[in-house]
Motif scaffolding. Structure first.
Motif, PDB file in Angstrom:
ATOM      1  N   THR A   1       2.976   3.494   7.040  1.00 50.21           N
ATOM      2  CA  THR A   1       1.811   4.392   7.063  1.00 50.21           C
ATOM      3  C   THR A   1       0.484   3.658   6.931  1.00 50.21           C
ATOM      4  O   THR A   1       0.442   2.436   6.779  1.00 50.21           O
ATOM      5  CB  THR A   1       1.913   5.488   5.965  1.00 50.21           C
ATOM      6  N   GLU A   2      -0.576   4.428   6.926  1.00 47.07           N
ATOM      7  CA  GLU A   2      -1.928   3.881   6.833  1.00 47.07           C
ATOM      8  C   GLU A   2      -2.145   3.120   5.518  1.00 47.07           C
ATOM      9  O   GLU A   2      -3.000   2.222   5.449  1.00 47.07           O
ATOM     10  CB  GLU A   2      -2.951   5.001   6.969  1.00 47.07           C
ATOM     11  N   LYS A   3      -1.376   3.439   4.500  1.00 49.65           N
ATOM     12  CA  LYS A   3      -1.522   2.735   3.216  1.00 49.65           C
ATOM     13  C   LYS A   3      -1.227   1.243   3.366  1.00 49.65           C
ATOM     14  O   LYS A   3      -1.774   0.404   2.639  1.00 49.65           O
ATOM     15  CB  LYS A   3      -0.595   3.353   2.163  1.00 49.65           C
ATOM     16  N   TRP A   4      -0.338   0.929   4.281  1.00 53.40           N
ATOM     17  CA  TRP A   4      -0.027  -0.472   4.585  1.00 53.40           C
ATOM     18  C   TRP A   4      -1.286  -1.200   5.061  1.00 53.40           C
ATOM     19  O   TRP A   4      -1.650  -2.261   4.532  1.00 53.40           O
ATOM     20  CB  TRP A   4       1.050  -0.471   5.664  1.00 53.40           C
ATOM     21  N   VAL A   5      -1.968  -0.621   6.020  1.00 51.57           N
ATOM     22  CA  VAL A   5      -3.188  -1.216   6.560  1.00 51.57           C
ATOM     23  C   VAL A   5      -4.283  -1.257   5.502  1.00 51.57           C
ATOM     24  O   VAL A   5      -5.023  -2.243   5.384  1.00 51.57           O
ATOM     25  CB  VAL A   5      -3.654  -0.439   7.809  1.00 51.57           C
ATOM     26  N   GLU A   6      -4.386  -0.208   4.710  1.00 51.56           N
ATOM     27  CA  GLU A   6      -5.380  -0.173   3.639  1.00 51.56           C
ATOM     28  C   GLU A   6      -5.146  -1.294   2.633  1.00 51.56           C
ATOM     29  O   GLU A   6      -6.087  -1.920   2.150  1.00 51.56           O
ATOM     30  CB  GLU A   6      -5.344   1.184   2.933  1.00 51.56           C
ATOM     31  N   GLY A   7      -3.875  -1.540   2.307  1.00 50.35           N
ATOM     32  CA  GLY A   7      -3.556  -2.610   1.372  1.00 50.35           C
ATOM     33  C   GLY A   7      -3.914  -3.980   1.916  1.00 50.35           C
ATOM     34  O   GLY A   7      -4.465  -4.829   1.205  1.00 50.35           O
ATOM     35  N   VAL A   8      -3.606  -4.214   3.192  1.00 52.52           N
ATOM     36  CA  VAL A   8      -3.931  -5.493   3.823  1.00 52.52           C
ATOM     37  C   VAL A   8      -5.439  -5.701   3.876  1.00 52.52           C
ATOM     38  O   VAL A   8      -5.949  -6.793   3.583  1.00 52.52           O
ATOM     39  CB  VAL A   8      -3.327  -5.561   5.241  1.00 52.52           C
ATOM     40  N   THR A   9      -6.162  -4.645   4.226  1.00 52.65           N
ATOM     41  CA  THR A   9      -7.627  -4.723   4.292  1.00 52.65           C
ATOM     42  C   THR A   9      -8.218  -4.995   2.913  1.00 52.65           C
ATOM     43  O   THR A   9      -9.138  -5.816   2.763  1.00 52.65           O
ATOM     44  CB  THR A   9      -8.208  -3.421   4.866  1.00 52.65           C
ATOM     45  N   ALA A  10      -7.682  -4.320   1.895  1.00 52.12           N
ATOM     46  CA  ALA A  10      -8.189  -4.500   0.533  1.00 52.12           C
ATOM     47  C   ALA A  10      -7.973  -5.930   0.044  1.00 52.12           C
ATOM     48  O   ALA A  10      -8.837  -6.512  -0.605  1.00 52.12           O
ATOM     49  CB  ALA A  10      -7.508  -3.503  -0.405  1.00 52.12           C
ATOM     50  N   ARG A  11      -6.812  -6.471   0.359  1.00 48.48           N
ATOM     51  CA  ARG A  11      -6.561  -7.851  -0.064  1.00 48.48           C
ATOM     52  C   ARG A  11      -7.523  -8.815   0.628  1.00 48.48           C
ATOM     53  O   ARG A  11      -8.059  -9.739  -0.012  1.00 48.48           O
ATOM     54  CB  ARG A  11      -5.121  -8.269   0.229  1.00 48.48           C
ATOM     55  N   ALA A  12      -7.746  -8.627   1.932  1.00 47.68           N
ATOM     56  CA  ALA A  12      -8.688  -9.491   2.651  1.00 47.68           C
ATOM     57  C   ALA A  12     -10.093  -9.356   2.068  1.00 47.68           C
ATOM     58  O   ALA A  12     -10.845 -10.335   1.994  1.00 47.68           O
ATOM     59  CB  ALA A  12      -8.681  -9.148   4.139  1.00 47.68           C
ATOM     60  N   LYS A  13     -10.432  -8.142   1.655  1.00 49.58           N
ATOM     61  CA  LYS A  13     -11.739  -7.914   1.026  1.00 49.58           C
ATOM     62  C   LYS A  13     -11.826  -8.668  -0.296  1.00 49.58           C
ATOM     63  O   LYS A  13     -12.841  -9.304  -0.606  1.00 49.58           O
ATOM     64  CB  LYS A  13     -11.936  -6.411   0.799  1.00 49.58           C
ATOM     65  N   PHE A  14     -10.769  -8.592  -1.092  1.00 45.19           N
ATOM     66  CA  PHE A  14     -10.752  -9.287  -2.379  1.00 45.19           C
ATOM     67  C   PHE A  14     -10.827 -10.798  -2.198  1.00 45.19           C
ATOM     68  O   PHE A  14     -11.585 -11.484  -2.889  1.00 45.19           O
ATOM     69  CB  PHE A  14      -9.477  -8.909  -3.148  1.00 45.19           C
ATOM     70  N   ARG A  15     -10.048 -11.344  -1.271  1.00 47.57           N
ATOM     71  CA  ARG A  15     -10.091 -12.783  -1.030  1.00 47.57           C
ATOM     72  C   ARG A  15     -11.465 -13.193  -0.492  1.00 47.57           C
ATOM     73  O   ARG A  15     -11.954 -14.289  -0.784  1.00 47.57           O
ATOM     74  CB  ARG A  15      -8.979 -13.192  -0.054  1.00 47.57           C
ATOM     75  N   GLY A  16     -12.071 -12.320   0.300  1.00 51.25           N
ATOM     76  CA  GLY A  16     -13.425 -12.602   0.750  1.00 51.25           C
ATOM     77  C   GLY A  16     -14.411 -12.646  -0.402  1.00 51.25           C
ATOM     78  O   GLY A  16     -15.285 -13.520  -0.465  1.00 51.25           O
TER      79      GLY A  16
END
Length: 220
Positions: free
Chosen positions: A185-200
């Protein structure tokens, strides 16, 4: 690690279609934009079932999704080895195949799974890649994310890549794996995006991917 004027060959090796996109899709898209040669290797890539024999990807969808995702990242060199899902071996056969790919393409950078992942295919792909890459000077392990699990040894973020300009390609390449997108689901994409945001945030940019070093060459 490399002079900014070097033209590089980047080799990314993942157990399944979507593993590479999850972990280093933004970095690969950035490498393509900068004119580097990028090669993606999917160790499985054929139709698959879970441990209860329920279809996950069938009717050629695994290969179709992998090709669609690679195209979104701008990668034209995609190799699918076709091992059976959940049964990837740590074997001389796989090591030899990966060794042959490295001899042919002469990569400057090799990306693969974190060796302390919790998925057996990921672990065996990582060990096989490291064995095959014994003559390669720069090997980076990418950060695991669910559903891979976090492993029992902590991942160490040591190398960061700013993917602020390629985050959309990364996310769209994930969505190209429609079978996985429907499953997680979309939560998968949200999690990946959030991690990239945090690493950024950690490196002072909008979005980033990070990697652990097996070994690395410094060109002066």
């Amino acid at each position: 690690m490399f002079n900014k004027n070097d033209k590089l060959t980047v080799l990314a090796i993942g157990a399944h279609g979507d593993d590479i996109e999850l972990a280093c899709g933004g970095s690969l898209a950035k490498a393509v934009k900068k004119g580097h040669d990028v090669v993606m290797v999917v160790v499985t890539g054929v139709d698959s079932h879970d441990h209860k024999n329920v279809p996950i990807r069938e009717n050629g969808n695994a290969e179709k999704e992998a090709k669609a995702a690679a195209k979104i990242l701008g990668v034209t060199k995609l190799i699918i080895l076709g091992y059976e899902d959940t049964l990837v071996p740590y074997s001389a056969d796989l090591i030899t195949k990966l060794d042959d790919i490295m001899i042919k393409h002469e990569p400057d950078i090799v990306f693969t799974h974190f060796v302390f992942d919790t998925h057996q295919d990921h672990i065996r792909t990582a060990h096989s890649t490291i064995s095959a890459a014994r003559r390669q000077n720069t090997i980076l392990l990418y950060e695991p994310i669910n559903p891979s699990g976090q492993g029992y040894i902590a991942f160490r973020p040591q190398v960061y890549v700013d993917i602020s300009k390629t985050i959309d390609q990364k996310i769209n390449s994930l969505k190209a794996h429609k079978s996985q997108y429907i499953k997680y689901t979309e939560k998968w994409v949200e999690g990946v995006t959030a991690r990239a945001k945090f690493r950024g945030f950690e490196m002072g940019v909008d979005y980033a991917e990070c990697f652990e070093v097996v070994r690395s060459e410094l060109r002066l």
